[in-house]
Design an enzyme around this catalytic site. Structure first.
Site, PDB file in Angstrom:
ATOM      1  N   ASP A 144      -9.530  -3.447   1.433  1.00  0.00           N
ATOM      2  CA  ASP A 144      -9.687  -2.858   2.764  1.00  0.00           C
ATOM      3  C   ASP A 144     -11.098  -2.280   2.807  1.00  0.00           C
ATOM      4  O   ASP A 144     -11.463  -1.448   1.965  1.00  0.00           O
ATOM      5  CB  ASP A 144      -8.625  -1.767   2.965  1.00  0.00           C
ATOM      6  CG  ASP A 144      -8.666  -1.143   4.350  1.00  0.00           C
ATOM      7  OD1 ASP A 144      -9.761  -0.764   4.798  1.00  0.00           O
ATOM      8  OD2 ASP A 144      -7.607  -1.025   4.973  1.00  0.00           O
ATOM      9  N   HIS A 193     -11.813   1.417   2.316  1.00  0.00           N
ATOM     10  CA  HIS A 193     -11.224   2.114   1.174  1.00  0.00           C
ATOM     11  C   HIS A 193     -12.150   2.344  -0.015  1.00  0.00           C
ATOM     12  O   HIS A 193     -11.696   2.487  -1.146  1.00  0.00           O
ATOM     13  CB  HIS A 193      -9.977   1.359   0.698  1.00  0.00           C
ATOM     14  CG  HIS A 193      -8.832   1.515   1.643  1.00  0.00           C
ATOM     15  ND1 HIS A 193      -7.549   1.141   1.338  1.00  0.00           N
ATOM     16  CD2 HIS A 193      -8.787   2.037   2.893  1.00  0.00           C
ATOM     17  CE1 HIS A 193      -6.757   1.409   2.361  1.00  0.00           C
ATOM     18  NE2 HIS A 193      -7.481   1.948   3.317  1.00  0.00           N
ATOM     19  N   ASP A 229     -10.851   3.659  10.345  1.00  0.00           N
ATOM     20  CA  ASP A 229     -10.201   2.521  10.998  1.00  0.00           C
ATOM     21  C   ASP A 229     -10.686   2.271  12.419  1.00  0.00           C
ATOM     22  O   ASP A 229      -9.880   2.038  13.322  1.00  0.00           O
ATOM     23  CB  ASP A 229      -8.676   2.665  10.936  1.00  0.00           C
ATOM     24  CG  ASP A 229      -8.151   2.397   9.532  1.00  0.00           C
ATOM     25  OD1 ASP A 229      -8.215   1.239   9.084  1.00  0.00           O
ATOM     26  OD2 ASP A 229      -7.709   3.365   8.865  1.00  0.00           O
ATOM     27  N   GLU A 286      -2.930  -3.094  -2.535  1.00  0.00           N
ATOM     28  CA  GLU A 286      -4.060  -2.463  -1.833  1.00  0.00           C
ATOM     29  C   GLU A 286      -4.378  -1.074  -2.373  1.00  0.00           C
ATOM     30  O   GLU A 286      -3.608  -0.136  -2.220  1.00  0.00           O
ATOM     31  CB  GLU A 286      -3.737  -2.372  -0.332  1.00  0.00           C
ATOM     32  CG  GLU A 286      -4.848  -1.722   0.489  1.00  0.00           C
ATOM     33  CD  GLU A 286      -4.527  -1.681   1.976  1.00  0.00           C
ATOM     34  OE1 GLU A 286      -3.386  -2.001   2.362  1.00  0.00           O
ATOM     35  OE2 GLU A 286      -5.439  -1.317   2.753  1.00  0.00           O
ATOM     36  N   LYS A 344      -7.117   2.305  -2.859  1.00  0.00           N
ATOM     37  CA  LYS A 344      -7.813   3.185  -1.917  1.00  0.00           C
ATOM     38  C   LYS A 344      -8.542   4.281  -2.677  1.00  0.00           C
ATOM     39  O   LYS A 344      -8.139   4.649  -3.778  1.00  0.00           O
ATOM     40  CB  LYS A 344      -6.758   3.774  -0.981  1.00  0.00           C
ATOM     41  CG  LYS A 344      -7.269   4.604   0.153  1.00  0.00           C
ATOM     42  CD  LYS A 344      -6.170   4.757   1.202  1.00  0.00           C
ATOM     43  CE  LYS A 344      -6.604   5.756   2.266  1.00  0.00           C
ATOM     44  NZ  LYS A 344      -5.819   5.664   3.480  1.00  0.00           N
ATOM     45  N   ASP A 385     -12.606   6.643   6.089  1.00  0.00           N
ATOM     46  CA  ASP A 385     -11.712   5.518   6.355  1.00  0.00           C
ATOM     47  C   ASP A 385     -11.082   5.682   7.738  1.00  0.00           C
ATOM     48  O   ASP A 385      -9.883   5.874   7.878  1.00  0.00           O
ATOM     49  CB  ASP A 385     -10.639   5.506   5.263  1.00  0.00           C
ATOM     50  CG  ASP A 385      -9.653   4.364   5.428  1.00  0.00           C
ATOM     51  OD1 ASP A 385     -10.033   3.342   6.024  1.00  0.00           O
ATOM     52  OD2 ASP A 385      -8.504   4.500   4.962  1.00  0.00           O
ATOM     53  N   HIS A 398      -8.483  -6.562   4.356  1.00  0.00           N
ATOM     54  CA  HIS A 398      -8.207  -5.730   5.520  1.00  0.00           C
ATOM     55  C   HIS A 398      -9.574  -5.389   6.087  1.00  0.00           C
ATOM     56  O   HIS A 398     -10.210  -4.434   5.634  1.00  0.00           O
ATOM     57  CB  HIS A 398      -7.466  -4.448   5.126  1.00  0.00           C
ATOM     58  CG  HIS A 398      -5.985  -4.604   5.057  1.00  0.00           C
ATOM     59  ND1 HIS A 398      -5.131  -3.563   4.829  1.00  0.00           N
ATOM     60  CD2 HIS A 398      -5.203  -5.706   5.217  1.00  0.00           C
ATOM     61  CE1 HIS A 398      -3.878  -4.020   4.836  1.00  0.00           C
ATOM     62  NE2 HIS A 398      -3.901  -5.309   5.062  1.00  0.00           N
ATOM     63  N   TRP A 451       0.863  -1.186   0.000  1.00  0.00           N
ATOM     64  CA  TRP A 451       0.000   0.000   0.000  1.00  0.00           C
ATOM     65  C   TRP A 451       0.896   1.232   0.000  1.00  0.00           C
ATOM     66  O   TRP A 451       1.857   1.296   0.748  1.00  0.00           O
ATOM     67  CB  TRP A 451      -0.918   0.055   1.219  1.00  0.00           C
ATOM     68  CG  TRP A 451      -1.676   1.360   1.236  1.00  0.00           C
ATOM     69  CD1 TRP A 451      -2.712   1.710   0.434  1.00  0.00           C
ATOM     70  CD2 TRP A 451      -1.368   2.525   2.031  1.00  0.00           C
ATOM     71  NE1 TRP A 451      -3.084   3.012   0.681  1.00  0.00           N
ATOM     72  CE2 TRP A 451      -2.286   3.531   1.649  1.00  0.00           C
ATOM     73  CE3 TRP A 451      -0.418   2.805   3.011  1.00  0.00           C
ATOM     74  CZ2 TRP A 451      -2.278   4.804   2.232  1.00  0.00           C
ATOM     75  CZ3 TRP A 451      -0.402   4.075   3.586  1.00  0.00           C
ATOM     76  CH2 TRP A 451      -1.328   5.058   3.200  1.00  0.00           C
ATOM     77  N   ASP A 508      -7.478  -4.570   9.796  1.00  0.00           N
ATOM     78  CA  ASP A 508      -6.781  -3.292   9.693  1.00  0.00           C
ATOM     79  C   ASP A 508      -7.604  -2.185  10.335  1.00  0.00           C
ATOM     80  O   ASP A 508      -8.485  -1.610   9.713  1.00  0.00           O
ATOM     81  CB  ASP A 508      -6.483  -2.949   8.220  1.00  0.00           C
ATOM     82  CG  ASP A 508      -5.625  -1.686   8.098  1.00  0.00           C
ATOM     83  OD1 ASP A 508      -5.178  -1.178   9.133  1.00  0.00           O
ATOM     84  OD2 ASP A 508      -5.407  -1.220   6.968  1.00  0.00           O
TER      85      ASP A 508
HETATM   86  C1  RNT Z   1      -3.915   2.635   4.668  1.00  0.00           C
HETATM   87  C2  RNT Z   1      -4.042   1.175   4.419  1.00  0.00           C
HETATM   88  C3  RNT Z   1      -2.921   0.344   4.945  1.00  0.00           C
HETATM   89  C4  RNT Z   1      -2.483   0.744   6.344  1.00  0.00           C
HETATM   90  C5  RNT Z   1      -1.433  -0.156   6.912  1.00  0.00           C
HETATM   91  C6  RNT Z   1      -0.801   0.410   8.137  1.00  0.00           C
HETATM   92  O1  RNT Z   1      -5.027   3.327   4.299  1.00  0.00           O
HETATM   93  O2  RNT Z   1      -5.248   0.711   4.915  1.00  0.00           O
HETATM   94  O3  RNT Z   1      -3.259  -0.987   4.888  1.00  0.00           O
HETATM   95  O4  RNT Z   1      -3.551   0.783   7.213  1.00  0.00           O
HETATM   96  O5  RNT Z   1      -0.532  -0.498   5.948  1.00  0.00           O
HETATM   97 ZN    ZN Z   2      -5.522  -1.447   4.844  1.00  0.00          ZN
END
Ligand code: RNT
Ligand code: ZN
Length: 425
Positions: free
Chosen positions: A263, A266, A300, A230, A232, A298, A290, A189, A330
């Protein structure tokens, strides 16, 4: 401790109720047990890593908020925390490491200098505990990422620096996979993107493609290494354009035999992530997940058992694709007990997969094929009230792991005995 007899009798009732729909709960538990969650190491220390003592997260669209005490400050503390987390989860887990979590022995090792030697102690630790390892290059929190571009930078020197970093990451991941006897995922990523509307998206994406071609020139056995990409939608500081978008990596992965990392934070908030699985799997080798929870963006947040995660798990199970999907987590919430955050998110993810495995898919499929949509809707609704919690409790008890909310007391105890001693952050 919860009464084992009660857990067993609740399970036996649940088994009978599911059996009425031709669902075998023992089989569901066996399948659930084969799913290894890749626990993201970065929830334990707010994505700080161990490069140097005052290393801190900056830029790149990753924001950690909160200052709950007890953050892991050393490798030893992080390992202790991960072991605690694993002791509160049924099944075997993996650990997903970022390059900044190397064992650098106090030395300054720049990203283009990392090697297997810096991860040997992790391999040793993982081997001893049967914890498989996954890996990620760290293309953020670094002066060469400060202008928002890494692998797609127009500055050749910077681009080459990051290519070297990711090349080395693949070598480290492949060695982890070889040493552990099962493939490690190296997930790439990058934060690259632009805050305001750019005019030259094309060159950045062409540069990224070129950089990836260069990185993947070296071949590693499939039994050692899985490459994953990955994408986004946007990040903080890359609101208007992200170079490594979903389309970009989907195309790259389909053409080059790579995994795509999905993810769940994302995409646009109204997109159904679960809907994407059956499309992606038609064209790519596999998916790295993720699992995350975006709240309005996003963000988290810690994963909970919500409709989005449930649909994701259902679609993977319905596609019979468990062997092509790596389930990673994640999220990073620094406003609550971090061990508790891991356990809540991991158990919610496991529960989502359990629910999916307990679905009477054959009956539902028949209804669907016969156009009996009321019956399909009714059965899907009825399933929501079925005793999946009793099945999960039984799975926990069978593995000597706290059932129900019992782990809360364990986390509190760990906080008092271990985390409190780490002082305020
Ligand atoms: C960032 C991505 C990525 C990170 C990690 C720390 O938007 O989700 O995966 O969260 O690599
Ligand atoms: Zn991620």
């Amino acid at each position: 401790m919860m009464d084992l007899k009660k857990i067993e009798s609740a399970y036996s009732d649940a088994r009978n109720r599911y059996a009425q729909f031709n669902v075998d709960t023992d089989e569901a538990i066996r399948k659930l047990d084969s799913i290894q969650l890749s626990l993201h190491c970065w929830q334990g220390d707010d994505v700080a890593g161990f490069e140097h003592p005052d290393s801190s997260l900056s830029g790149g669209g990753i924001e950690v908020t909160g200052n709950y005490p007890g953050r892991a400050r050393t490798i030893a503390e992080l390992r202790e925390d991960i072991e605690k987390v694993c002791s509160l989860l049924p099944g075997m887990q993996r650990l997903n490491l970022h390059a900044i979590y190397g064992d650098f022995g106090g030395k300054k090792v720049d990203r283009d200098q990392i090697g297997v030697e810096h991860f040997q102690s992790w391999i040793h630790w993982g081997k001893e505990r049967g914890i498989g390892l996954d890996f990620n290059p760290t293309c953020f929190s670094h002066p060469f990422a400060a202008d928002g571009f890494t692998l797609s930078s127009k500055d050749r020197r910077r681009r080459e620096f990051w290519i070297e970093h990711v090349r080395r990451s693949r070598m480290i991941a492949a060695e982890m996979g070889r040493a552990m006897g099962n493939p490690s995922v190296n997930n790439i990523w990058i934060p690259d993107g632009s805050k305001d509307t750019p005019v030259d998206r094309f060159t950045h994406r062409a540069l990224l493609k070129e950089a990836l071609d260069e990185i993947f020139r070296e071949n590693f056995p499939k039994e050692h290494l899985i490459d994953s990409l990955e994408g986004k939608l946007f990040g903080i500081g890359s609101e208007s354009m992200v170079v490594g978008s979903h389309e970009f990596y989907l195309g790259y992965a389909a053409r080059n035999g790579k995994y795509v990392c999905v993810d769940t934070g994302h995409y646009h908030p109204t997109e159904e992530i679960g809907d994407k699985i059956s499309s992606i799997l038609q064209f790519v080798d596999g998916i790295m997940l993720h699992v995350s929870r975006g709240v309005r963006w996003d963000s988290d947040h810690v994963v909970i058992l919500n409709d989005q995660v449930r649909l994701l798990a259902e679609e993977i199970v319905r596609a019979k694709a468990l062997d092509r999907v790596r389930v990673g987590l994640d999220f990073f919430d620094a406003s609550i007990n971090r061990i508790g955050a891991y356990v809540v998110g991991a158990r919610a993810t496991q529960t989502a997969f359990l629910c999916a495995l307990l679905e009477p898919t054959e009956i539902l499929r028949t209804y669907e094929e016969e156009g009996k949509y009321f019956e399909r809707l009714a059965l899907l609704e009825a399933m929501k009230a079925m005793p999946f919690g009793a099945v999960y409790d039984y799975y926990c008890a069978a593995q000597n792991v706290p059932a129900g909310a019992e782990y809360v007391a364990e986390v509190q105890k760990y906080e008092a005995e271990v985390l409190a001693g780490r002082g305020g952050m």
